[in-house]
Enzyme design. Structure first.
Site, short mmCIF file in Angstrom:
data_model
loop_
_atom_site.label_atom_id
_atom_site.label_comp_id
_atom_site.label_asym_id
_atom_site.label_seq_id
_atom_site.Cartn_x
_atom_site.Cartn_y
_atom_site.Cartn_z
N GLY A 1 -8.51 0.71 -16.30
CA GLY A 1 -8.12 -0.28 -15.58
C GLY A 1 -9.78 0.19 -14.73
O GLY A 1 -9.23 -0.14 -12.97
N TYR B 1 8.99 -2.18 -10.37
CA TYR B 1 7.36 -1.45 -10.12
C TYR B 1 7.72 0.17 -9.58
O TYR B 1 7.57 0.79 -9.91
CB TYR B 1 6.76 -1.95 -9.11
CG TYR B 1 5.40 -1.53 -8.44
CD1 TYR B 1 4.40 -1.58 -9.19
CD2 TYR B 1 5.72 -0.55 -7.46
CE1 TYR B 1 3.53 -0.91 -9.03
CE2 TYR B 1 4.00 0.31 -7.26
CZ TYR B 1 3.14 0.03 -8.11
OH TYR B 1 1.76 0.90 -7.51
P1 NAP Z 1 -5.89 -4.08 -8.90
O1 NAP Z 1 -7.07 -4.01 -7.77
O2 NAP Z 1 -5.17 -4.91 -8.74
O3 NAP Z 1 -6.45 -3.44 -10.43
C1 NAP Z 1 -5.69 -3.76 -11.42
C2 NAP Z 1 -6.35 -2.84 -12.64
O4 NAP Z 1 -5.73 -2.80 -13.64
C3 NAP Z 1 -7.71 -3.63 -12.68
O5 NAP Z 1 -8.73 -3.24 -13.21
C4 NAP Z 1 -7.15 -4.03 -14.13
O6 NAP Z 1 -8.48 -4.92 -14.99
C5 NAP Z 1 -6.47 -3.51 -14.81
N1 NAP Z 1 -5.27 -3.76 -15.89
C6 NAP Z 1 -3.74 -4.69 -15.06
N2 NAP Z 1 -3.43 -4.98 -16.61
C7 NAP Z 1 -4.43 -4.42 -17.27
C8 NAP Z 1 -3.79 -4.71 -18.66
N3 NAP Z 1 -2.41 -5.50 -19.42
N4 NAP Z 1 -4.42 -4.07 -19.61
C9 NAP Z 1 -6.44 -3.26 -18.84
N5 NAP Z 1 -6.14 -3.78 -17.81
C10 NAP Z 1 -4.97 -3.91 -16.78
O7 NAP Z 1 -4.87 -2.21 -8.33
P2 NAP Z 1 -5.24 -1.89 -7.47
O8 NAP Z 1 -4.68 -1.82 -6.25
O9 NAP Z 1 -6.74 -1.06 -8.17
O10 NAP Z 1 -4.07 -0.16 -8.30
C11 NAP Z 1 -3.96 0.89 -9.48
C12 NAP Z 1 -2.97 1.64 -9.44
O11 NAP Z 1 -2.81 2.26 -8.56
C13 NAP Z 1 -2.27 1.10 -10.26
O12 NAP Z 1 -1.61 2.06 -11.01
C14 NAP Z 1 -1.33 0.19 -8.69
O13 NAP Z 1 0.48 0.57 -8.99
C15 NAP Z 1 -1.50 2.44 -8.18
N6 NAP Z 1 -1.35 2.13 -6.71
C16 NAP Z 1 -2.01 0.81 -5.59
C17 NAP Z 1 -1.66 0.72 -4.80
C18 NAP Z 1 -2.09 -0.22 -3.73
O14 NAP Z 1 -1.83 -0.02 -2.29
N7 NAP Z 1 -3.83 -0.09 -3.90
C19 NAP Z 1 -0.76 1.97 -4.36
C20 NAP Z 1 0.28 2.62 -4.85
C21 NAP Z 1 -0.37 2.40 -6.27
P3 NAP Z 1 -8.87 -6.30 -15.21
O15 NAP Z 1 -9.17 -6.77 -13.73
O16 NAP Z 1 -9.92 -6.18 -16.06
O17 NAP Z 1 -7.92 -7.49 -15.53
#
Ligand code: NAP
Length: 252
Positions: free
Chosen positions: A12, A155
């Site tokens: 991702g 989640y």
């Molecule tokens: P985001 O901006 O929504 O990005 C999600 C990423 O995951 C994108 O690169 C997407 O790829 C990829 N992805 C989703 N489904 C996929 C699949 N089936 N196969 C391959 N890639 C997939 O999310 P983020 O906020 O950066 O979160 C990244 C991580 O941090 C996640 O594990 C999330 O749970 C964790 N997290 C985030 C937060 C927060 O506040 N943002 C807090 C705690 C934990 P595409 O765009 O190419 O589809």
């Protein structure tokens, strides 16, 4: 350049925290591969940006829910660069709803993307890392693994599972020179949190002792540390990156 000579794979990596991790590992000297799922344009732009900066990067499309895609992606990175030193399991989704209303599809989507993917990629890299007697595995958890809000049963279960897997795998691989750790972000400004930040951003900031939302780079810095030689005696741990959100104080 803490990661010169290292080969990294980030799931991702096309946007959000993943793209910040890709940039940070590359800036520390690693060659970085990542996958995207739907964001092919953003992924291509990130590779071009890094190449312009004289970094080596590569990306491929892969669905992290699918074990065959995970094995194929790991194979492509090893074919290209000969090894994988660092695996960052970052890809994740949310599908929030109260459990009474949560469909089986939304339950399964979150468990498959956030938890099963970590199994698939760890499974694919452990043998090559064991042969190399070196590895760094960093799994993206969340403060939601420990502190709950209504509507996130899928989640919270997925991230609790990630942390359990992290601790167990750490005990299995420590003697082979491989560390396995997790990073648990709080509120980080990405597409994932856009709706809630738009609705309640100021209220959220007041609840965070650091008085700001986290940025993807805050998380990437913790990942780079865990990937480095400096973290070689740290394994099975979760580093929380939340500006103090979960300390339980009265942010006044
Ligand atoms: P985001 O901006 O929504 O990005 C999600 C990423 O995951 C994108 O690169 C997407 O790829 C990829 N992805 C989703 N489904 C996929 C699949 N089936 N196969 C391959 N890639 C997939 O999310 P983020 O906020 O950066 O979160 C990244 C991580 O941090 C996640 O594990 C999330 O749970 C964790 N997290 C985030 C937060 C927060 O506040 N943002 C807090 C705690 C934990 P595409 O765009 O190419 O589809």
């Amino acid at each position: 350049m803490r990661l010169a000579g290292r080969i990294a794979l980030v799931t991702g990596g096309s946007r959000g925290i993943g793209s910040a991790v890709v940039r940070k590992l590359a800036s520390e000297g690693a060659k970085v591969a990542f996958n995207y799922h739907s964001s092919s344009e953003a992924a291509g732009q990130l590779v071009s940006e890094l190449e312009l900066d004289q970094r080596e990067a590569a990306c491929w499309q892969a669905d992290v829910r699918n074990g065959e895609d995970a094995a194929a992606l790991v194979g492509k990175v090893i074919d290209k660069w000969g090894k994988i030193d660092i695996l960052v399991n970052n890809a994740g989704v949310i599908r929030d709803n109260l459990l009474a209303m949560m469909s089986p599809e939304d339950w399964n989507e979150v468990i498959q993307t956030n938890l099963n993917s970590v199994y698939h990629f760890c499974h694919a890299v452990t043998r090559p890392m064991m042969s190399a007697r070196f590895g760094r595995i960093i799994n993206m958890s969340s403060v939601a693994a420990h502190y709950s809000n209504p509507g996130q049963a899928n989640y919270a279960a997925s991230k609790g599972g990630v942390e359990g897997l992290t601790r167990c795998l750490a005990t299995e691989l420590a003697r082979r020179g491989i560390t396995v750790n997790a990073v648990a972000p709080g509120f980080i400004e990405t597409d994932m949190t856009e709706a809630v930040v738009n609705a309640a951003g100021d209220k959220i900031k007041k609840a965070i002792p650091c008085r700001r939302l986290g940025q993807p780079e805050d998380v990437a810095n913790a990942v780079a540390f865990l990937a480095s030689e400096e973290a070689s005696y740290i394994t099975g741990q979760t580093i929380t990156v939340d500006g103090g959100l979960t300390l339980g104080g009265m942010a006044g």
